[in-house]
Design a protein around this motif. Structure first.
Motif, PDB file in Angstrom:
ATOM      1  N   SER A 110       0.842  -1.199   0.000  1.00 38.16           N
ATOM      2  CA  SER A 110       0.000   0.000   0.000  1.00 38.16           C
ATOM      3  C   SER A 110       0.879   1.251   0.000  1.00 38.16           C
ATOM      4  O   SER A 110       0.573   2.242  -0.674  1.00 38.16           O
TER       5      SER A 110
ATOM      6  N   LEU B 182       2.285   1.585  -3.528  1.00 34.06           N
ATOM      7  CA  LEU B 182       1.242   2.020  -4.457  1.00 34.06           C
ATOM      8  C   LEU B 182       0.912   3.497  -4.270  1.00 34.06           C
ATOM      9  O   LEU B 182       0.764   4.239  -5.250  1.00 34.06           O
ATOM     10  N   SER B 183       0.821   3.940  -3.023  1.00 34.28           N
ATOM     11  CA  SER B 183       0.486   5.341  -2.762  1.00 34.28           C
ATOM     12  C   SER B 183       1.617   6.277  -3.183  1.00 34.28           C
ATOM     13  O   SER B 183       1.384   7.448  -3.481  1.00 34.28           O
TER      14      SER B 183
ATOM     15  N   SER C 218       1.567   5.778  -7.548  1.00 36.61           N
ATOM     16  CA  SER C 218       0.341   6.142  -8.275  1.00 36.61           C
ATOM     17  C   SER C 218       0.304   7.595  -8.755  1.00 36.61           C
ATOM     18  O   SER C 218      -0.085   7.855  -9.902  1.00 36.61           O
TER      19      SER C 218
ATOM     20  N   ALA D 211       2.118   7.904 -11.955  1.00 35.02           N
ATOM     21  CA  ALA D 211       1.399   7.347 -13.103  1.00 35.02           C
ATOM     22  C   ALA D 211       0.441   8.391 -13.677  1.00 35.02           C
ATOM     23  O   ALA D 211       0.337   8.564 -14.897  1.00 35.02           O
TER      24      ALA D 211
END
Length: 208
Positions: free
Chosen positions: A157, A160-161, A164, A167
């Motif tokens: 997590s 990803l945080s 992201s 992205a």
């Protein structure tokens, strides 16, 4: 003689990939023909089949190079094995993405943005081979700082945080100059590090 031919082949492949990348970034893969790529690269029509097997094979090579441009396995390995502190590794990780994001003279981000909006059948092949390997190294880097074990879902997590927003930024990088707030690459990197580390520190403190 054989060595010279090998070097020439590598140079020709690189030339074709770069010409294809520029055209695909501008017009999209579906609208770029082998003929237009060969004309741009100033090579004969047989060159694409010779070096890549097909037009699709060339596009896979373009996507592979794009994926490596964003951040390569060798860069991640070098960072993971470096002697700098765990915090500095996170900061360098962010610096790499900011530098890529700020490079407006390349075609990689536009190709990647097209794939995010309208994924081709080839992107899954590239991601399945490369992403897991990169993720394993990134997980070790983030685990070193947060103290979260590799098997902890919270670690992913955190990753990803962190990744992201990049992205999204890769997708919208051409519109940055339209923002009402102007900022330098250095300012963007400093702010991003502050936000990311503040979040990671919560998990780090919980492990103490």
């Amino acid at each position: 003689m054989k060595k010279e031919k090998t070097v020439a082949n590598k140079e020709t492949k690189s030339l074709i990939i770069n010409c294809a990348g520029r055209l695909i970034a501008k017009y999209g893969y579906a609208n770029v023909t082998s003929k237009s790529i060969c004309k741009e690269a100033k090579v004969n029509m047989a060159a694409i089949n010779y070096h890549f097997g097909s037009r699709d094979g060339l596009y896979r090579a373009v996507l592979k190079e794009t994926h490596d441009f964003l951040i390569s396995v060798s860069e991640l390995n070098k960072l993971h094995l470096s002697d700098i502190t765990a915090k500095e590794k996170i900061e360098v990780f962010i610096d790499i993405f900011i530098e890529r994001l700020s490079n407006k003279k390349n075609w990689y981000l536009k190709v990647w943005a097209r794939e995010i909006v309208n994924p081709s059948p080839f992107i899954t092949q590239i991601l399945s081979k490369k992403t897991l390997l990169k993720l394993n190294i990134v997980a070790k880097i983030f685990s070193e700082y947060t103290k979260l074990p590799i098997t902890d879902l919270k670690l992913y997590s955190c990753i990803l945080s962190t990744v992201s927003p990049f992205a999204l930024a890769f997708l919208a990088h051409d519109t940055f100059e339209l923002l009402p707030v102007k900022f330098s690459e250095k300012e963007l990197a400093a702010h991003t590090k502050e936000v990311v580390l503040a979040g990671l520190d919560k998990f780090r403190e919980a492990q103490s």
